[in-house]
Design a protein around this motif. Structure first.
Motif, mmCIF file in Angstrom:
data_model
loop_
_atom_site.group_PDB
_atom_site.id
_atom_site.type_symbol
_atom_site.label_atom_id
_atom_site.label_comp_id
_atom_site.label_asym_id
_atom_site.label_seq_id
_atom_site.Cartn_x
_atom_site.Cartn_y
_atom_site.Cartn_z
ATOM 1 N N HIS A 168 75.027 -3.835 -54.113
ATOM 2 C CA HIS A 168 74.025 -2.793 -54.377
ATOM 3 C C HIS A 168 72.599 -3.329 -54.293
ATOM 4 O O HIS A 168 71.735 -2.731 -53.646
ATOM 5 C CB HIS A 168 74.242 -2.167 -55.750
ATOM 6 N N ASN A 169 72.340 -4.454 -54.948
ATOM 7 C CA ASN A 169 70.967 -4.964 -55.007
ATOM 8 C C ASN A 169 70.443 -5.380 -53.642
ATOM 9 O O ASN A 169 69.272 -5.155 -53.313
ATOM 10 C CB ASN A 169 70.892 -6.133 -55.990
ATOM 11 N N VAL A 224 72.869 4.175 -58.705
ATOM 12 C CA VAL A 224 71.697 4.947 -58.294
ATOM 13 C C VAL A 224 72.187 6.170 -57.537
ATOM 14 O O VAL A 224 72.905 6.042 -56.540
ATOM 15 C CB VAL A 224 70.753 4.104 -57.406
ATOM 16 N N CYS A 251 66.928 -0.242 -59.482
ATOM 17 C CA CYS A 251 67.017 1.213 -59.637
ATOM 18 C C CYS A 251 65.675 1.908 -59.457
ATOM 19 O O CYS A 251 65.469 3.004 -59.939
ATOM 20 C CB CYS A 251 67.595 1.550 -61.012
ATOM 21 N N SER A 253 71.453 -4.091 -50.752
ATOM 22 C CA SER A 253 71.249 -2.849 -50.011
ATOM 23 C C SER A 253 69.973 -2.142 -50.464
ATOM 24 O O SER A 253 69.169 -1.683 -49.640
ATOM 25 C CB SER A 253 72.466 -1.926 -50.217
ATOM 26 N N HIS A 254 69.753 -2.060 -51.772
ATOM 27 C CA HIS A 254 68.581 -1.374 -52.319
ATOM 28 C C HIS A 254 67.295 -2.063 -51.881
ATOM 29 O O HIS A 254 66.314 -1.405 -51.482
ATOM 30 C CB HIS A 254 68.691 -1.361 -53.845
ATOM 31 N N CYS A 302 77.940 2.091 -55.148
ATOM 32 C CA CYS A 302 77.529 3.409 -55.634
ATOM 33 C C CYS A 302 78.434 4.521 -55.113
ATOM 34 O O CYS A 302 78.599 5.559 -55.772
ATOM 35 C CB CYS A 302 76.076 3.677 -55.243
ATOM 36 N N CYS A 357 72.451 6.579 -53.487
ATOM 37 C CA CYS A 357 72.572 5.296 -52.793
ATOM 38 C C CYS A 357 73.875 5.285 -51.995
ATOM 39 O O CYS A 357 74.929 5.684 -52.498
ATOM 40 C CB CYS A 357 72.555 4.143 -53.795
ATOM 41 N N SER A 361 66.569 -1.502 -48.206
ATOM 42 C CA SER A 361 66.103 -0.126 -48.011
ATOM 43 C C SER A 361 64.644 0.016 -48.433
ATOM 44 O O SER A 361 63.877 0.773 -47.835
ATOM 45 C CB SER A 361 66.976 0.846 -48.808
ATOM 46 N N LYS A 418 64.513 5.040 -61.279
ATOM 47 C CA LYS A 418 65.608 5.991 -61.106
ATOM 48 C C LYS A 418 66.702 5.683 -62.116
ATOM 49 O O LYS A 418 67.430 4.707 -61.991
ATOM 50 C CB LYS A 418 66.163 5.882 -59.684
ATOM 51 N N CYS A 471 75.462 2.557 -50.757
ATOM 52 C CA CYS A 471 76.183 1.285 -50.735
ATOM 53 C C CYS A 471 77.614 1.468 -51.236
ATOM 54 O O CYS A 471 77.936 2.465 -51.899
ATOM 55 C CB CYS A 471 75.441 0.232 -51.557
ATOM 56 N N ASP A 519 61.531 6.512 -52.247
ATOM 57 C CA ASP A 519 61.687 7.602 -51.282
ATOM 58 C C ASP A 519 60.348 8.301 -51.087
ATOM 59 O O ASP A 519 59.749 8.790 -52.049
ATOM 60 C CB ASP A 519 62.739 8.586 -51.796
#
Length: 418
Positions: free
Chosen positions: A384-385, A350, A292, A387-388, A358, A353, A391, A417, A355, A296
């Motif tokens: 999610h993890n 998040v 999280c 993808s995060h 999310c 996000c 990114s 976040k 994904c 950005d």
């Protein structure tokens, strides 16, 4: 270089160390490329834990290179030899580059089982002792696109004597020479890239000796070993990696083993590392946690500064934060969704996000899945993890391209976040 087509093209070098570019012509046919800095796709026996191939490929911008480890594969050697089609076909992997490492960085292996002639790997059935002959027979059976050679990687703990560290470097160089000799005589390994392993523990002289000697061999790239978290002070690790990368040729990639935490990744990119293993999202998922952290760098500087001030004031420290260097424990970059405070939290994991998890589910739902031990919890968290984390690496490359590494570092280190 042991039959390799692999080419590293650098588009930018920041402050003499941070490298932005592409690793081109990778794979047997040379049809793939990989952006650097980047990470590999972590798998267990060719499968990303918790995810089917169909589910995995709902994620965008997956790493081009899939990592498998001999510690998982070695006990299946007879089956693979009978199959004869190589591990990629055996596991149903298609449009990917297969990298074969020696150990699984998500699982700590026992030490004390290395000799001058052998190294040991640990599968589900226990210890498997590998000679160079057995190791190379496995590579011929697996048929990877690239692999790391045998090495004595048991000097990652603190307090190892200089004599033991020197021996690990000598053994690793001897293993490298033997592996290269067999490789060059093996028609089955034509076109396969070989990565030499740089050892040396926490002793600068031995690190430099290992780097210089390994660079003299016809290898396509380098694995930097024994730098994993919990084993070495962060400042010392950065100092050693910076010194090592200065000894390595600019036109060959450097892959760091055993380091995956976002703050450590940034420090190691700044020390000259190109590639990382992708095991960290799996470790986070196994803890029942979700990544999280912020990365950005598109907001204007005023908004970013306001964010940093707000978070520095302690407004959004994640629950369960442990100030610990051991990657087996929860870190500041994740939230523990088993915590009761999420049972009525109907936000996505998040905000913003994209994904599947999310876009379709809430923290409360994932919390419910975790406390009831539903298998879907691991699936959604791994989606999610992964993808995060991918990114985050895109953000690292964007920051290098746009001279915003300082901003990215502040965002990653100063905010979470929630």
């Amino acid at each position: 270089m042991a039959g390799s087509r692999m080419k590293l093209e650098l588009s930018k070098v920041v402050q003499g160390r941070c490298r932005l570019g592409q690793l081109k012509e990778i794979g047997r046919m040379g049809q793939h490329c990989l952006d650097i800095p980047g990470c590999l796709l972590y798998t267990h026996l060719g499968t990303v834990p918790h995810l089917t191939q169909d589910t995995l490929h709902t994620l965008s911008s997956l790493p081009t290179v899939t990592q498998v480890t001999l510690s998982n594969i070695a006990e299946h050697q007879e089956v693979l030899e009978e199959f004869k089609g190589g591990f990629k076909k055996f596991a149903g992997l298609h449009d990917t580059v297969l990298y074969c490492s020696l150990h699984d960085s998500a699982a700590q292996s026992p030490t004390g089982h290395t000799t001058n002639k052998t190294v040991s790997v640990w599968g589900s059935g226990g210890r498997i002792e590998l000679t160079v002959a057995k190791f190379m027979a496995l590579q011929r059976t697996v048929q990877p696109d690239w692999y790391q050679t045998m090495a004595d990687g048991e000097t990652w703990q603190t307090g190892i004597s200089r004599k033991r560290v020197r021996k690990s470097v000598d053994r690793s160089l001897a293993h490298l020479d033997e592996c290269l000799l067999v490789h060059q005589k093996s028609q089955e390994l034509d076109g396969v890239s070989v990565f030499g392993v740089v050892e040396g523990g926490d002793i600068l002289e031995e690190r430099l000796r290992s780097a210089r000697e390994t660079a003299k061999r016809p290898v396509a790239g380098f694995c930097l070993d024994c730098f994993q978290n919990g084993a070495m002070d962060q400042a010392l690790r950065s100092q050693l990696i910076t010194a090592v990368t200065k000894e390595l040729p600019e036109d060959k990639p450097r892959l760091l083993q055993g380091v995956g935490r976002p703050d450590e990744v940034l420090a190691c990119v700044e020390a000259g590392v190109d590639l990382f293993e992708g095991f960290f999202p799996f470790q986070v998922t196994e803890r029942g946690c979700a990544l999280c952290f912020l990365f950005d760098i598109t907001p204007d500087s005023e908004s970013a500064a306001a964010d940093e001030e707000q978070h520095t004031a302690g407004e959004t420290q994640p629950n369960g934060y442990l100030n610990c260097d051991d990657q087996t424990h929860m870190t500041r970059f994740e939230m523990d969704l088993k915590d009761k405070r999420y049972q009525d939290d109907f936000r996505p994991l998040v905000e913003g996000c994209g994904c599947y998890c999310c876009r379709n589910h809430q923290r409360a739902y994932v919390h419910h899945l975790l406390v009831t031990n539903e298998l879907l919890a691991g699936v959604l968290l791994m989606i999610h993890n992964t993808s995060h984390y991918n990114s985050f690496f895109r953000a690292v490359r964007e920051a290098l391209a746009n001279d915003k590494m300082d901003l990215l570092r502040r965002r990653v280190l100063g905010t979470v976040k929630e």
